[in-house]
Design a protein around this motif. Sequence first.
Motif, short mmCIF file in Angstrom:
data_model
loop_
_atom_site.label_atom_id
_atom_site.label_comp_id
_atom_site.label_asym_id
_atom_site.label_seq_id
_atom_site.Cartn_x
_atom_site.Cartn_y
_atom_site.Cartn_z
N ILE A 84 0.83 -1.20 0.00
CA ILE A 84 0.00 0.00 0.00
C ILE A 84 0.87 1.25 0.00
O ILE A 84 0.46 2.31 -0.48
N ILE A 85 2.09 1.14 0.52
CA ILE A 85 3.00 2.30 0.57
C ILE A 85 3.29 2.82 -0.84
O ILE A 85 3.40 4.03 -1.06
N ILE A 88 0.44 5.04 -1.79
CA ILE A 88 0.41 6.27 -1.00
C ILE A 88 1.49 7.24 -1.44
O ILE A 88 1.33 8.47 -1.36
N ASN A 92 -2.08 11.30 -1.98
CA ASN A 92 -2.30 11.38 -0.54
C ASN A 92 -3.29 10.29 -0.11
O ASN A 92 -3.98 9.70 -0.94
N ARG A 93 -3.38 10.07 1.18
CA ARG A 93 -4.17 8.94 1.69
C ARG A 93 -5.66 9.06 1.35
O ARG A 93 -6.30 8.05 1.05
N SER A 94 -6.19 10.26 1.42
CA SER A 94 -7.62 10.43 1.12
C SER A 94 -7.93 10.02 -0.31
O SER A 94 -8.89 9.27 -0.57
N ILE A 96 -6.14 8.06 -2.25
CA ILE A 96 -5.90 6.62 -2.40
C ILE A 96 -7.09 5.82 -1.88
O ILE A 96 -7.54 4.86 -2.51
N PHE A 97 -7.63 6.24 -0.72
CA PHE A 97 -8.76 5.50 -0.16
C PHE A 97 -9.94 5.49 -1.13
O PHE A 97 -10.53 4.44 -1.39
N TYR A 197 -12.90 5.03 6.08
CA TYR A 197 -12.05 6.14 5.63
C TYR A 197 -11.20 6.67 6.77
O TYR A 197 -9.97 6.86 6.61
N PHE A 200 -8.54 4.14 7.70
CA PHE A 200 -7.45 4.11 6.71
C PHE A 200 -6.51 5.31 6.88
O PHE A 200 -5.31 5.18 6.77
N LYS A 201 -7.09 6.47 7.18
CA LYS A 201 -6.29 7.68 7.37
C LYS A 201 -5.35 7.54 8.56
O LYS A 201 -4.22 8.07 8.55
N ILE A 205 1.27 2.19 8.78
CA ILE A 205 1.68 1.34 7.65
C ILE A 205 3.21 1.22 7.64
O ILE A 205 3.90 2.21 7.78
#
Length: 205
Positions: A84-85, A88, A92-94, A96-97, A197, A200-201, A205
């Motif tokens: 997942i890195i 990312i 950004n994480r948002s 990607i989610f 969400y 995940f944020k 990781i």
Amino acid sequence: MIDLLLKHRYSEYGLLSYVDLEFAFSISIVAAYNVFYPKIRLINTDQQFGIFNLIIWTIGIILAVIVVKNISLGIGQDLFDGTIITFIQMRNRSTIFFILYFVDVLLLGLTFILISELVFYLAFFNPPLIWINNFLSEYLFICNLSYLIAILTKRPFRSFFISIAIILFLVSLELIKLIYIFNYFLPLDLILVYLAYKSFKRASI
């Protein structure tokens, strides 16, 4: 990014096999309904809608099991082995989610609705559009809950078996005639995806 994730999740031509499967599901809805009402193309009574809703619920469960497997071996495996890195680092994480959620959950669900409506049109079958709400309420509840479990556990097989246990519980509710309650789960579905969400944020990781 979406193209990369599609290949990562479904391989080069894997998505086409899901489309074929969803065509088969959609055709089976019409065929199964015609077993009960062979000369009818409309749903006019509560009994007819009850039969149709039961068929949709069953197909939804089968499709949800397939998606739950993809979720567990998709985002669950990505979190477990650290791949997942890579994603990312690209966004950004948002972002990607929501891209992951679209590819893992919404893509197959929305494709099934579009294919079903096409099959219904070609078959001169005219169910009320409320079936979409009923399908999404159940489908999103199972998938969103599985998504949350996969993110929290970060263990693909553990999250898969927990999700399957939940599905079996839902099937037991069908057996005791409580299937109708899932038609009102859309607000809960939104809460579950919001919790996924947030998880995940905050996930390490």
